[in-house]
Design an enzyme around this catalytic site. Structure first.
Site, short mmCIF file in Angstrom:
data_model
loop_
_atom_site.label_atom_id
_atom_site.label_comp_id
_atom_site.label_asym_id
_atom_site.label_seq_id
_atom_site.Cartn_x
_atom_site.Cartn_y
_atom_site.Cartn_z
N ARG A 182 -13.43 -9.54 20.65
CA ARG A 182 -12.57 -9.67 19.50
C ARG A 182 -12.99 -9.93 18.13
NH1 ARG A 182 -7.58 -13.47 21.36
NH2 ARG A 182 -8.04 -14.31 19.53
N ARG A 200 -11.22 -21.46 13.68
CA ARG A 200 -9.58 -21.50 14.50
C ARG A 200 -9.43 -22.88 15.08
NH1 ARG A 200 -10.92 -16.31 17.99
NH2 ARG A 200 -9.18 -17.24 19.39
N ARG A 233 -15.87 -13.88 26.33
CA ARG A 233 -14.63 -13.15 26.43
C ARG A 233 -14.81 -11.79 26.18
NH1 ARG A 233 -9.10 -15.32 24.03
NH2 ARG A 233 -10.29 -15.48 22.26
N LYS A 246 -4.40 -19.81 27.81
CA LYS A 246 -2.99 -19.26 27.51
C LYS A 246 -3.03 -17.89 27.88
CE LYS A 246 -3.08 -20.20 23.11
NZ LYS A 246 -4.65 -20.64 22.92
N ARG A 270 3.23 -22.37 16.55
CA ARG A 270 1.96 -22.82 16.17
C ARG A 270 2.04 -23.88 15.03
NH1 ARG A 270 -1.67 -18.40 18.41
NH2 ARG A 270 -3.82 -19.18 17.96
P1 AP5 Z 1 -7.73 -16.77 27.24
O1 AP5 Z 1 -7.02 -16.65 28.18
O2 AP5 Z 1 -8.15 -15.61 26.44
O3 AP5 Z 1 -7.72 -17.97 26.24
P2 AP5 Z 1 -6.42 -18.32 25.21
O4 AP5 Z 1 -5.99 -19.52 25.20
O5 AP5 Z 1 -5.15 -17.33 25.34
O6 AP5 Z 1 -7.34 -17.95 23.78
P3 AP5 Z 1 -6.84 -17.18 22.48
O7 AP5 Z 1 -8.40 -17.03 21.79
O8 AP5 Z 1 -6.55 -15.71 22.63
O9 AP5 Z 1 -6.06 -17.94 21.75
P4 AP5 Z 1 -5.76 -18.19 20.21
O10 AP5 Z 1 -4.55 -18.82 20.22
O11 AP5 Z 1 -6.76 -18.49 19.17
O12 AP5 Z 1 -5.60 -16.46 19.92
P5 AP5 Z 1 -4.34 -15.43 19.55
O13 AP5 Z 1 -4.60 -14.07 19.90
O14 AP5 Z 1 -3.18 -16.14 20.03
O15 AP5 Z 1 -9.07 -17.31 27.81
C1 AP5 Z 1 -10.43 -17.33 26.86
C2 AP5 Z 1 -11.85 -16.79 28.03
O16 AP5 Z 1 -11.88 -17.96 29.11
C3 AP5 Z 1 -11.47 -15.51 28.60
O17 AP5 Z 1 -12.49 -15.01 28.41
C4 AP5 Z 1 -11.12 -16.02 30.07
O18 AP5 Z 1 -11.43 -15.13 31.03
C5 AP5 Z 1 -11.70 -17.20 30.11
N1 AP5 Z 1 -11.08 -18.06 30.97
C6 AP5 Z 1 -9.78 -18.55 31.26
N2 AP5 Z 1 -9.35 -19.46 31.87
C7 AP5 Z 1 -10.43 -19.85 32.54
C8 AP5 Z 1 -10.91 -20.69 33.48
N3 AP5 Z 1 -10.12 -21.76 33.87
N4 AP5 Z 1 -12.06 -21.06 34.01
C9 AP5 Z 1 -13.27 -20.00 33.22
N5 AP5 Z 1 -12.93 -19.39 32.19
C10 AP5 Z 1 -11.72 -19.05 32.07
O19 AP5 Z 1 -4.28 -15.50 18.19
C11 AP5 Z 1 -5.39 -15.04 17.27
C12 AP5 Z 1 -4.77 -15.14 15.62
O20 AP5 Z 1 -3.67 -14.52 15.45
C13 AP5 Z 1 -4.96 -16.47 15.25
O21 AP5 Z 1 -6.03 -17.10 14.89
C14 AP5 Z 1 -3.95 -16.37 13.98
O22 AP5 Z 1 -4.48 -15.68 12.83
C15 AP5 Z 1 -2.94 -15.02 14.47
N6 AP5 Z 1 -1.91 -15.78 15.18
C16 AP5 Z 1 -1.44 -15.68 16.42
N7 AP5 Z 1 -0.35 -16.15 16.74
C17 AP5 Z 1 0.20 -16.95 15.75
C18 AP5 Z 1 1.24 -17.66 15.24
N8 AP5 Z 1 2.30 -17.92 16.12
N9 AP5 Z 1 1.41 -18.08 14.06
C19 AP5 Z 1 0.57 -17.67 12.99
N10 AP5 Z 1 -0.52 -16.85 13.29
C20 AP5 Z 1 -0.95 -16.43 14.49
#
Ligand code: AP5
Length: 222
Positions: free
Chosen positions: A165, A176, A132, A18, A93
């Site tokens: 991270r 998660r 990552r 994402k 979410r």
């Molecule tokens: P990446 O693009 O980083 O993936 P992502 O989907 O953004 O993953 P996240 O782990 O950031 O999502 P998340 O939803 O768990 O975390 P968030 O920060 O929102 O890609 C992943 C890896 O794959 C990278 O190394 C990339 O280079 C690689 N890659 C990408 N595309 C590829 C491809 N096509 N082929 C190969 N490799 C590829 O949330 C973290 C925490 O914050 C949550 O657990 C929660 O505690 C809190 N939080 C955030 N938002 C909320 C909310 N709305 N409500 C409540 N709590 C929240």
């Protein structure tokens, strides 16, 4: 792609890509990339009250309470850059968040164009997250194999040392994922009912996924 101000949300499991696709898209179309994960991590780094509270949930792989995240997004959407279009990465979410977002956007007369589900299987998620690395300064995302920096361990943009991270340890990632299946997957039905739901498989390289996403966006009525 042109400059139509699309308003999008990206759904999908952790590690599906994402953040990566949202960053590419917002650079291409110059609209706001709003990542609630980045916002919360920055608040935690600054040591604000919200940041300290959020950190206790994030460390365990749990969702931060709805009222905290909804208030942060409400404030962020008031900033002028969001008027040029936005992609909300990682929000909503929960159903509560989806309803709150709908009300916020309705009040502004700026409805969503689509909720794009970036889909990927659980085992592929684990592999992607294990590789990552992110820049602590500009939040740019890399992968040690699929999308490495020019110089190992160093951000191409600002020369900072790349980090893993704190919530990317395998056991936290599994938590998660469980939280995602339990609390976030049902949000898809909310958008299906409103005919806003689109799915894009993230099984493929970065360019291929970007191409699929571009095709989906080109079909949206603006
Ligand atoms: P990446 O693009 O980083 O993936 P992502 O989907 O953004 O993953 P996240 O782990 O950031 O999502 P998340 O939803 O768990 O975390 P968030 O920060 O929102 O890609 C992943 C890896 O794959 C990278 O190394 C990339 O280079 C690689 N890659 C990408 N595309 C590829 C491809 N096509 N082929 C190969 N490799 C590829 O949330 C973290 C925490 O914050 C949550 O657990 C929660 O505690 C809190 N939080 C955030 N938002 C909320 C909310 N709305 N409500 C409540 N709590 C929240």
């Amino acid at each position: 792609m042109g400059e139509t101000p699309l308003r999008l949300v990206f759904l999908g499991p952790p590690g599906a890509g994402k953040g990566t696709q949202a960053a590419l898209l917002s650079a291409e179309r110059s609209f706001a990339h709003i990542s609630t994960g980045d916002m919360l991590r920055e608040a935690a780094k600054r040591g604000t009250e919200i940041g300290r509270k959020a950190e206790t949930f994030m460390k365990k792989g749990l969702l931060v309470p709805d009222e905290v995240v909804i208030a942060a997004v409400r404030e962020r959407l008031r900033q002028s850059d969001a008027r040029k279009g936005f992609v909300l990465d990682g929000f909503p979410r929960t159903l509560e968040q989806a309803k709150a977002l709908e009300a916020m956007l309705q009040a502004e007369g700026l409805p969503l164009h689509a909720a794009v589900d970036i889909t990927l299987g659980d085992e592929a998620v684990i592999t992607r997250i294990a590789g990552r690395r992110t820049c602590p300064k500009c939040n740019r995302i890399y992968h040690v194999v699929a999308d490495p920096p020019k110089k190992q361990g160093i951000c191409d943009t600002d020369g900072e040392k790349l980090l893993q991270r704190a919530d990317d340890r395998e056991e936290t990632v599994r938590e998660r994922l469980a939280v995602y299946h339990r609390q976030t997957a049902p949000v898809a039905s909310f958008y299906r009912e409103r005919k806003l739901y689109r799915a894009v498989s993230s099984d493929g390289d970065l360019k291929e996924v970007g191409r699929r996403l571009g095709l989906v966006l080109s079909t949206l009525a603006t």
